[in-house]
Structures are given as C-alpha cells and as structure tokens.
Design an enzyme around this catalytic site. Structure first.
Site, PDB file in Angstrom:
ATOM      1  N   ASP A 101      36.378 -50.677  38.687  1.00  0.00           N
ATOM      2  CA  ASP A 101      37.815 -50.974  38.543  1.00  0.00           C
ATOM      3  C   ASP A 101      38.639 -49.820  37.743  1.00  0.00           C
ATOM      4  O   ASP A 101      37.932 -48.634  38.029  1.00  0.00           O
ATOM      5  CB  ASP A 101      38.030 -52.169  37.480  1.00  0.00           C
ATOM      6  CG  ASP A 101      39.329 -52.656  37.077  1.00  0.00           C
ATOM      7  OD1 ASP A 101      39.556 -53.652  38.124  1.00  0.00           O
ATOM      8  OD2 ASP A 101      40.197 -52.568  36.450  1.00  0.00           O
ATOM      9  N   LYS A 138      34.075 -60.286  35.070  1.00  0.00           N
ATOM     10  CA  LYS A 138      34.822 -58.857  34.732  1.00  0.00           C
ATOM     11  C   LYS A 138      34.046 -58.466  33.730  1.00  0.00           C
ATOM     12  O   LYS A 138      33.621 -58.907  33.006  1.00  0.00           O
ATOM     13  CB  LYS A 138      36.124 -59.246  34.427  1.00  0.00           C
ATOM     14  CG  LYS A 138      36.978 -57.994  34.965  1.00  0.00           C
ATOM     15  CD  LYS A 138      37.451 -57.694  36.464  1.00  0.00           C
ATOM     16  CE  LYS A 138      38.023 -56.334  36.744  1.00  0.00           C
ATOM     17  NZ  LYS A 138      38.751 -56.257  37.862  1.00  0.00           N
TER      18      LYS A 138
HETATM   19  N1  GLU Z   1      38.162 -54.440  40.452  1.00  0.00           N
HETATM   20  C1  GLU Z   1      38.504 -54.776  41.628  1.00  0.00           C
HETATM   21  C2  GLU Z   1      39.405 -56.265  41.476  1.00  0.00           C
HETATM   22  O1  GLU Z   1      40.192 -56.173  40.617  1.00  0.00           O
HETATM   23  C3  GLU Z   1      37.274 -55.145  42.632  1.00  0.00           C
HETATM   24  C4  GLU Z   1      36.229 -55.890  42.403  1.00  0.00           C
HETATM   25  C5  GLU Z   1      35.036 -56.066  43.118  1.00  0.00           C
HETATM   26  O2  GLU Z   1      34.948 -55.319  44.128  1.00  0.00           O
HETATM   27  O3  GLU Z   1      34.107 -56.760  42.534  1.00  0.00           O
HETATM   28  O4  GLU Z   1      39.393 -57.173  42.412  1.00  0.00           O
END
Ligand code: GLU
Length: 451
Positions: free
Chosen positions: A169, A129
């Site tokens: 996100d 992340k």
């Molecule tokens: N931010 C999204 C999550 O919390 C998507 C992450 C992604 O697609 O890599 O899963």
C-alpha cells in the site's frame, strides 16, 4: 451527509463510542450504513443476530513494537499494526502501509473498506490491513531492510497463506515486500509463496500486479463513461499522486486516448499542458525517488510546479478526475471547483480520497462517481490471481493476467450498476458497491453462525 436509517443509527453510535478518536473509521462505517437502509427495508433479516454490528467489529487487532537500529547506530521505535477484519469469504487479505500518519483508526478504516472491496471482486478473500507509522522518506536501503525484518519478527506468527496474506500500500512496494517475505521465509523455514502478494516475478510474483490498480480504475471509469455513450478519448484527465496507482492509471488512460495534464505528490503538483511524459515521471519517481518538482524542472517549457501550500491539484480544469494519492485528499470545496470547471466523471484510485461532502456534491451535480472500494479493486483482485498462481505453482502471461483483470473489473462495474438499479438508486455507484459488497459478506456470515 445523507441520513442513516433509524434502525441503523444505534449501530453507528456504538461504533463511534467504542472507537473514540478514529474519525476515518467512523467515516467509512457511516458511508456503508447510509447505503444499508434500503437493504434492511427490503430484507429485514439482516438486522438479526447482530450481523451488521459484527461486520463493524474487526475479528482481531494486533498492535506491536518495532525496534530497529538506524544507520547512525541509534535505536528507533515504531508501532506496527495488523487488523484482521473479516474472514467470512477467505483468508484476511489487504496491504501494509508505511506512513507517519498511520494509527489504529486508519488501519481499521482501511480494513473495513477492504472487506467489501474484496467481496466485490468475487474472489475468495477476506479483509484485513496493516502497517506502521514508520516514515520511509529519506531512509537508506539498509534501514528499510532492518525495519522490515524487525516488523516481520513479530508479524510472522499471525500470517499464513490460509490465514492472512499482506501486500503493499502507500510506502510499501516490491522492495519492502521482498524484505518482509524474506524474513517470513527464514523464521518459518517454509517457502510459502502465497503468504504475500505483490512479490517480484523472480520469486513467485504475478505479471500485471504492479499495473493492476491503475489499469483497473481506468477500466472501471471507461465502463462508466460508456453507460453515457462516451469514452476517455480526447478527454482532459487529472490524476493526483505519482505512486504505483497514479503511474499505471496514467499509462492506461493515455492508451485510451485520454490526455493527462496534471499529477502530484505530497509536496505539490505539476501541470503539463503538453501531456504528462510518463517515462520521465517513472524515472523521477521509481528510479531516482525524487520530488515531483523535478518533473517540471527537467521537462521545461509547458510544465510548471505549484507547491502544496499554494494551491490544489483539483483547481486544474479537467473532464475526468482520478484521485490516486490518499484518504480525504479531495474536499467539498475541491469538488465544487471541479464541478464548476465541468468535470463529468470521478474514479477513485486511492482508498476513500473524497470526503463525504465531496461525494455528495458530485452526486447532486450528476457527476459519475466511482468509489474506491469498487474502482480500485483491481489491485487486490490481481493479488488473488497471484495467490491462485502460487497455489497451482503456475505463472501466467501478462496478457492472460490482464484479460482476467479486465473481466473482473467489468464484473464489478456491472454488479454495482445493477445493484444500484435494483435498490432504486440508478447511477449511484456508492450505493451499488456498498450493497453488493455487504450482501456477499453478510450471506457468508449468516451461514457460518454466530462467530
Ligand atoms: N493496498 C491495496 C488495496 O488497497 C492492495 C491490497 C492487496 O493486494 O492485498 O486494495
């Protein structure tokens, strides 16, 4: 909070000691360790080789300066983060969040959650992340672009389609991903489509990716309702938030016959007794980028706005609650109100939106509760489908992609449900998700040796 098995308590104590001042990260680890007592009782070998300690420690953490020039010619400084949490199952995978509340503890909690979520999808993706404390609110397009370019000038060296694959996100959508991908492409002199997901269709994105998180949460809750012989049809539903996750949750719930009566943003919430008008909401939020009070103003009779300091969206009586805004947005007090008002199911569209007190209240009251790491996994699962299309230089139809998403969500639901039964906690999706995700990551890590 429920108690943690005594063999696991020292692990939590060490995480808290070594990550001081990061309450959200402690909270996320606490919840998973709470579920693992039953696993180590059955399979004590998971206590060997400091496996659980390693799972709680990110493989790599990158923190960097992001200088950029605003429209007035002033130099602004933000902080950038990328936490590469676990790559046992595949390249690090997880979104970027732009929000003033972002700090290393928030990104660590999100990366930790992502590791298990990604494992649950059954796709070959590790967990990571990233983000920045940059506040996109009120910034011009040109400022957003310069910020994204400066961020990527540092971050590009840590990414790669086989290494680390970001997406969006909170505060990061198609526009930001385009600017970041553009700068990556320029710096590396490579059109490496699979290095980012959530891309626009025009340059390698996947159909149904935008809709995937909200649709996925709806499929999950629908499957959960079916276990008790009911469905969304005719139910009153409250969805917090009004971003990408909330909007596509509303769209899918409405198609199942559910009646959405409230949604929100950080300024407050709107109640619409006639059911939320999705086209109006999309226009306000996606096209004009306005505040939610505009919805009540333009909708007129039957709709009203309540400011955030005047009440909570969870005061609105409903059958199903789908928190889709941000972490810890639904407190123990909110849960008590929802229970008093007769809520029967909760599906988390956001990451960790319910506090531990809220989760306990729901479970004690027999409310069906779908934790975010399972229920909102449709977004990242479709990201993995986007990577698959990029790797094969293919582009699937909407129906084909949505069908894959639906199958994956059904698989996640069933695996959480069955794992909870297997470990003597029927109906406990929190335990099911934590254990099923953990076992998949732990098995891979065991085979890879002490790395
Ligand atoms: N931010 C999204 C999550 O919390 C998507 C992450 C992604 O697609 O890599 O899963």
């Amino acid at each position: 909070m429920n108690s943690i098995d005594e063999k696991l308590q020292p692990i939590l104590a060490e995480v808290v000691r070594r990550n001081a001042g990061e309450p959200e990260f402690h909270q996320a680890v606490h919840e998973v360790l709470e579920s693992l007592g039953r696993v180590v009782a059955k399979h004590p070998h998971y206590l060997d080789h400091a496996l659980i300690e390693r799972i709680c420690e990110p493989e790599r953490q990158i923190i960097f300066r992001i200088p950029w020039v605003d429209d007035k010619g002033q130099v602004q400084i933000n902080r950038g983060f990328r936490v590469q949490f676990n790559s046992a199952l595949g390249p690090y995978k997880g979104g970027m969040r732009f929000h003033p509340s972002v700090n290393v503890g928030i990104i660590k909690f999100l990366g930790f959650e992502q590791t298990f979520k990604n494992a649950l999808t059954g796709m070959p993706i590790g967990g990571g992340k990233g983000g920045s404390d940059f506040d996109p609110k009120g910034r011009s397009d040109a400022e957003i672009m310069r910020f994204c370019q400066s961020l990527m000038t540092e971050l590009h060296r840590h990414l790669g389609e086989q290494t680390d694959v970001p997406a969006g996100d909170i505060g990061v959508g198609g526009r930001e991903i385009g600017y970041m991908f553009g700068q990556y492409k320029r710096l590396n002199n490579r059109f490496e489509a699979g290095v980012f997901t959530g891309k626009a269709l025009a340059y390698g994105g996947s159909r149904a990716r935008t809709e995937a998180t909200g649709y996925g949460n709806t499929y999950f809750v629908q499957a959960m309702l079916e276990t008790r012989g009911t469905s969304f049809d005719g139910k009153k539903v409250v969805v917090s938030g009004s971003g990408n996750v909330a909007i596509y949750t509303i769209e899918k719930v409405q198609s199942y016959g559910g009646k959405i009566i409230a949604c929100s943003d950080s300024s407050g919430y709107v109640v619409d007794e006639n059911e939320i008008d999705l086209e109006l909401l999309k226009d306000i939020k996606n096209v004009r980028r306005e505040r939610i009070s505009e919805y009540a103003r333009r909708r007129g009779q039957g709709a009203h706005f309540i400011a955030a300091d005047k009440g909570s969206i969870w005061d609105v009586p409903c059958d199903v609650a789908m928190p889709s805004a941000t972490q810890n947005e639904l407190s123990g007090k909110d849960a008590a109100t929802l229970i008093r008002n007769g809520v029967i199911a909760v599906g988390e569209g956001a990451n960790m939106p319910s506090t531990p007190e809220a989760i306990k209240a729901f479970q004690d009251a027999g409310v069906m509760f779908a934790p975010g790491k399972a229920a909102n996994a449709g977004g990242v699962a479709t990201s993995a489908l986007e990577m698959q299309q990029n790797a094969s230089r293919d582009s699937w139809t909407f129906d084909q992609t949505e069908a894959r998403l639906a199958t994956i969500m059904r698989g996640i639901h069933d695996s959480c449900y069955q794992t909870a039964e297997e470990y003597g906690a029927p109906g406990n999706y929190v335990l099911g998700a934590n254990v099923a995700g953990f076992v998949r990551v732990a098995e891979a890590m065991r085979m890879l040796g002490v790395i």
